[in-house]
Motif scaffolding. Structure first.
Motif, short mmCIF file in Angstrom:
data_model
loop_
_atom_site.label_atom_id
_atom_site.label_comp_id
_atom_site.label_asym_id
_atom_site.label_seq_id
_atom_site.Cartn_x
_atom_site.Cartn_y
_atom_site.Cartn_z
N ILE A 199 -3.28 -11.68 31.05
CA ILE A 199 -3.55 -13.10 30.85
C ILE A 199 -3.46 -13.41 29.37
O ILE A 199 -4.30 -12.94 28.58
N GLU A 200 -2.46 -14.19 28.99
CA GLU A 200 -2.30 -14.62 27.59
C GLU A 200 -2.91 -16.01 27.44
O GLU A 200 -2.66 -16.90 28.26
N ILE A 201 -3.70 -16.19 26.38
CA ILE A 201 -4.53 -17.39 26.25
C ILE A 201 -4.20 -18.16 24.97
O ILE A 201 -4.10 -17.57 23.89
N ASP A 202 -4.03 -19.47 25.13
CA ASP A 202 -3.93 -20.35 23.96
C ASP A 202 -5.32 -20.50 23.34
O ASP A 202 -6.32 -20.59 24.06
N GLY A 203 -5.37 -20.53 22.01
CA GLY A 203 -6.65 -20.75 21.36
C GLY A 203 -7.47 -19.48 21.24
O GLY A 203 -6.96 -18.37 21.31
N VAL A 204 -8.77 -19.67 21.09
CA VAL A 204 -9.67 -18.56 20.80
C VAL A 204 -10.17 -17.93 22.09
O VAL A 204 -10.60 -18.62 23.01
N ALA A 205 -10.10 -16.61 22.15
CA ALA A 205 -10.70 -15.85 23.25
C ALA A 205 -11.81 -14.98 22.67
O ALA A 205 -11.69 -14.47 21.56
N THR A 206 -12.89 -14.81 23.40
CA THR A 206 -14.05 -14.10 22.88
C THR A 206 -14.33 -12.85 23.70
O THR A 206 -13.91 -12.72 24.85
N GLU A 207 -15.08 -11.94 23.08
CA GLU A 207 -15.49 -10.73 23.78
C GLU A 207 -16.36 -11.07 24.99
O GLU A 207 -16.35 -10.37 25.99
N GLY A 208 -17.09 -12.18 24.90
CA GLY A 208 -17.92 -12.60 26.02
C GLY A 208 -17.11 -12.89 27.26
O GLY A 208 -17.56 -12.68 28.39
N MET A 209 -15.89 -13.38 27.09
CA MET A 209 -15.02 -13.66 28.21
C MET A 209 -14.69 -12.37 28.97
O MET A 209 -14.78 -12.31 30.20
N ALA A 210 -14.31 -11.34 28.21
CA ALA A 210 -14.00 -10.05 28.84
C ALA A 210 -15.24 -9.48 29.52
O ALA A 210 -15.16 -8.94 30.63
N LEU A 211 -16.39 -9.62 28.86
CA LEU A 211 -17.64 -9.11 29.43
C LEU A 211 -17.96 -9.81 30.75
O LEU A 211 -18.34 -9.16 31.75
N ASP A 212 -17.79 -11.12 30.80
CA ASP A 212 -18.04 -11.86 32.04
C ASP A 212 -17.07 -11.45 33.14
O ASP A 212 -17.46 -11.33 34.31
N LEU A 213 -15.83 -11.24 32.79
CA LEU A 213 -14.83 -10.87 33.80
C LEU A 213 -15.12 -9.50 34.39
O LEU A 213 -14.77 -9.23 35.54
N ARG A 214 -15.76 -8.62 33.62
CA ARG A 214 -16.11 -7.30 34.16
C ARG A 214 -17.13 -7.41 35.29
O ARG A 214 -17.26 -6.48 36.09
#
Length: 222
Positions: free
Chosen positions: A193-208
């Motif tokens: 998943i390639e994302i426009d704008g800012v991606a955060t570590e919290g996003m990856a943590l939530d997806l786990r």
């Protein structure tokens, strides 16, 4: 096309393909390892990389990226010595990978504790890269976007659960590109998943925490 496609990247030379691109490939491995230093890396060089890597500093560049340096860092010149001083055991193997891009590197790493992984990618010119495989799974990204790799079991509804979480909790994270790869039906799969704008570590943590997701890794824009 942007100005860097014309004048090339900010870099320590001599070659954008064999040096700057190689650093970026190494940095992808560094990101996948969450910035941890491996105990050992074995780097297979294919095609032009295998034939010219010493003269163009490709070996130094790849190690520098693995250690977390950028293409403009002066430490690239001393990356072999820095790696040895840090206790990183490294080996370069020259072997042509069938069907691979001429500037391809396969990076296999072992982390403290025994965790292993691998990244295959190519330097495609002007400091640009293409990442082809992560841990044996087909992917396709170039580091121009922040990218999340979601390793998951191939089960109905997983893609919908992942994208729904992103839409509701991270509405400003627009998905620029999405790809799915799997070895076999019902087995292990990976979303790129390639994302426009800012991606955060919290996003990856939530997806786990999504059901049937095994791991989610954030590779910030290189």
């Amino acid at each position: 096309m942007n100005i860097f496609d014309i004048i090339g990247p900010v870099m320590i030379g001599p070659s954008s393909s064999h040096t700057a691109g190689a650093v970026r490939l190494g940095r992808v491995a560094n990101k996948i390892m969450d910035g941890r230093q491996p105990e050992r890396v074995v780097i297979t060089l294919s095609g032009s990389f295998a034939r010219t890597y010493k003269g163009h500093g490709t070996d130094r560049a790849l190690l520098a990226g693995i250690l977390g340096y950028h293409s403009w860092d002066e430490e690239i010149r001393d990356a072999l010595e820095i790696a040895r001083a840090r206790g990183l055991n490294y080996e370069f193997v020259c072997h042509d990978i069938p069907g691979a891009h001429p500037n391809t590197a396969l990076i296999r790493y072992t982390l403290p504790g025994g965790e292993e992984g691998e990244v295959t990618g190519a330097s495609v010119g002007g400091g640009n890269i293409r990442v082809d495989e992560v841990n044996g799974m087909r992917v396709d990204f170039n580091g121009d976007y922040s990218t999340i790799l979601v390793l998951h079991l191939d089960r109905p509804g997983v893609i919908a659960d992942v994208t729904q979480l992103m839409r509701t909790k991270y509405p400003d994270a627009n998905i620029a590109n999405f790809r799915l790869s799997r070895k076999e039906r019902g087995g292990m799969s990976v979303m790129t998943i390639e994302i426009d704008g800012v991606a955060t570590e919290g996003m990856a943590l939530d997806l786990r925490g999504v059901e049937n997701v095994v791991n989610a890794l954030l590779i910030k824009r290189l």
